[in-house]
Scaffold this active site. Sequence first.
Site, PDB file in Angstrom:
ATOM      1  CB  THR A 193      -3.406  68.484  66.209  1.00 33.62           C
ATOM      2  OG1 THR A 193      -4.641  68.943  65.628  1.00 33.62           O
ATOM      3  CG2 THR A 193      -3.442  68.624  67.704  1.00 33.62           C
ATOM      4  CG  ASP A 194      -1.512  66.389  60.211  1.00 33.09           C
ATOM      5  OD1 ASP A 194      -2.370  66.967  59.521  1.00 33.09           O
ATOM      6  OD2 ASP A 194      -0.536  65.782  59.719  1.00 33.09           O
ATOM      7  CD1 TRP A 195      -7.687  69.448  58.547  1.00 36.45           C
ATOM      8  CD2 TRP A 195      -5.829  70.046  59.594  1.00 36.45           C
ATOM      9  NE1 TRP A 195      -7.553  70.814  58.427  1.00 36.45           N
ATOM     10  CE2 TRP A 195      -6.428  71.208  59.066  1.00 36.45           C
ATOM     11  CE3 TRP A 195      -4.646  70.190  60.311  1.00 36.45           C
ATOM     12  CZ2 TRP A 195      -5.885  72.482  59.213  1.00 36.45           C
ATOM     13  CZ3 TRP A 195      -4.085  71.457  60.464  1.00 36.45           C
ATOM     14  CH2 TRP A 195      -4.704  72.583  59.930  1.00 36.45           C
TER      15      TRP A 195
END
Length: 931
Positions: free
Chosen positions: A704-706
């Site tokens: 995932t993105d953060w």
Amino acid sequence: MSEFQLDQEAYRQTACQAVAEGCVLIKNENKTLPLQKGDRVAVFGRMAANYYKSGLGSGGLVNTRYVTGILDALMASDGIRLDKKLLKIYEDWNASHPLDKGHGWGTVPWNQEEMPIDEATVAEAAEADDVALVIIGRTAGEDQDNAAKEGSYLLTATERDLIRKVSKHFTRTAVLLNVGNIIDMNWVEEDKVPAVMYVWQGGQEGGNGVLSVLTAEQSPSGKLSDTIAKSIQDYPSTANFGNQYENIYAEDIYVGYRYFETFAKDRVLYPFGFGLSYTTFKMAGQIAGDSDSPFVNISATVTNTGEYEGKEVAQLYVKKPQGALGQPARELVAFEKTRALLPGESTKVIFTIPKYAIASFDDSGVTGHKNAYVLEEGSYEFYLGSDVRSAQLIGSFRQEFAVVSQLEEIYAPVKPFKRMKPSVSGNYYELKYEDAPLRTIGAYERMEANKPQEIAYTGDRGIVLADVYHGKATMDEFLAQLSAEDLIVLFRGEGMSSPKVTPGTGSAFGGLSENLRHFGIPAGCTTDGPSGIRMDCGTKAFSLPNGTSLGCTFNVELVESLYAFEGKELRKNRIDALLGPGLNIHRNPLCGRNFEYISEDPVLTGKMGAAMIRGLSCVGSTGTIKHFMGNNQEYSRNDVNGVMSQRAAREIYLKGFEISVREGKARSVMTTYGPVNGIWTSSHYDLNTIVLRKEWGFDGIVMTDWWARGSIENQPGDRKCRAAMIAAGNNLYMVVDDQTDMKQDDILAAYQSGELTLGQLQENARSILGFLLKSPAMLYEMNEISQEELDERAIVEEGDIDFENIITYDSDEEGTLRIENPDWNPQQGDFEVFATNIQRKGMYNIRITAHSDLNDLAQLPISVSFDNQLRGILTFQGSNGAKVTKEMEISEVFAPTHYVKLYFGASGMVIDSVEIYWVHSIKAPFDDMEA
């Protein structure tokens, strides 16, 4: 010197060459450029002294040792005489009008205030000087889209006034655009500017690369990676860009030049692929292709017909038969940049085009073959040239109808909408609309039908991951030892700036818990980003030209060479995966993150992305291609739902990723923050399993993105919704504070209820472990890296403490030292140093309370050093004004006086208090020894 020790001079020269080859000369009248030896040069524009090396956010915050701007390079040049009186005028004005640095992350203004200039000053300079350079700067970035207004996409009135006055008085005037993305260009003709060149944002070597073009050390050879239209309203995506909740991709596959060359040729100022040189070229080509062959072979000859040495880009476009599907008038299928040719010299370029590259996707079944790449019957014409508009027909072949690849429906829309389709009348394309095909398969049907088989749990059998590496055990045998809890812990990455890997990096994943380490699982490390390695503790790294700049080089080999240096830099810093390159399409010029991305064209994007991955991989590092997929708007990026057809997804928004996986062998992918067609990308099985793994043969990790969200259909995104991510094939959640906390998400509950199976957890772990087996982290784990390389690892460059004028704070009797409301509002790169007077020996923690007006995706790290030794990093996020407290252990204290240094990795926070407090007693050295 080991193979991972960086040759900094070679790195610098390669970056310089990349900057130079990305410069796009738009106009050049009156022999304005190149500058001649001995020219007296007047430099206008406050941005001459304030060069933008990159854009904003995670893709731009590189701590670099130096940045050479355009003015810096000009001042160091022997052959250029600068107007020092004019420079002093700007120097004095800049001193009283300092740069507006904003409040951090996505709050920096798009432009800086320009100095108003009077006619007399310009006229006086024109009397004394031969040529004028006007430098205009723009920035944008993460969380901050551009805007169709002055100071962003449009020039300001002051900038226009400056350009008009300088162009009026100087026969030779060149405007240099230090920008991350294309801007409005109507002023070029309206203000009668003789010469204009996009120089982009070139990283730390930007000025030197631009100088080499200005002085004809090399001829400009960059080509536009985007179409420049007359108005922002001319881009078909503008009507749907910037909505908070929904963004309908009504233009479908007609993005950029595909739209303009088909429907609106008269609205183009500068076409895709356009760029002038100091010399001239001619091209000729011929085609060899037929209906039965799986390839089309084309040869081209490029000849330098001018007076300067230079490089040219041979661009090959196809015009397909309109058929039942409808097609753009032109599509780029291949390109190649020549070597530097001397005047009169020729070279030959060979293109071998697989038929798959010219096939079209039928998402409606109108050809009789739904969900298939097909070649419709008819004539396929090929055009060769230096840009999409000037390319000339070199031949064609007749193709019978053929199915190239039968696939299955993926990620189709659920909301009805109309999409563009041409209607042909003679040579005229009329813009029509048709209903976009909607989803016919349930979002979870195939996921439920294809759940992986479980491996029976055996418990610990003494197998470590190194046994799998050496072939002593199978992956299944290793996985069988891991409990469900182990597998859940493995899914979670820790960070930002986890102390378990290289200081200041983006995340740690893999063997972070005591139990996972017991099985010999190493800790993998990732960090940003597309414009160079970002380490928030202050460690220095090389700042690269931005994505747009590199895209405009059209030079695959050069970009691969540049990223090979970055690959070595990753190894030197013990980082396993760079969080880049960015492969999203420049759907609209207003997207703030376009500087990280490459082009409006998926083929150029994919070829460049593949080159970057190959470069990083040459020494065992790799990159993470992102954001998968449809991240074409920063505003409301967590929530805005992209509504697009399957054909648009496959032919435009997924194609660059596909090329990077198939040709670059990418093995790390990052999903986006937001949803497409109603489901967040991190949680969609079609995207992360069917397309990526089943169709493209991807063998790696998806993250995932953060602090991203997950979702199930018809539910809003939620950061705790992570079981759906695992089921979909998104292997890693980035990031958490504590990998072992089972209450932070829904995974354990989903497993206990049977919604998530042991087999799914094991399959998820298989991807993570498979990636780690091929990573440098595994070699470190097995001690198969030489001590020489370990010694060369970059360290945190904290520097020496200046002991003069440092404030000393006293602790109370309990050992607690408090600094209340210290009035610290630090900018990126700032630090605060203070001394302690602590009388009570023991173990001490530090507690910092701060607040930020930024949103919760802003990353605001504080590196904490105690007596000039880095103790760790406290990572804050934007808090929308709320106070947040973070703490960590810092040191054993035996003597009263110590020094604390706080290094701030980003702007945008206010420090409310700092507290150092006693935790427990300890024995001092020699306490147990008899006198």
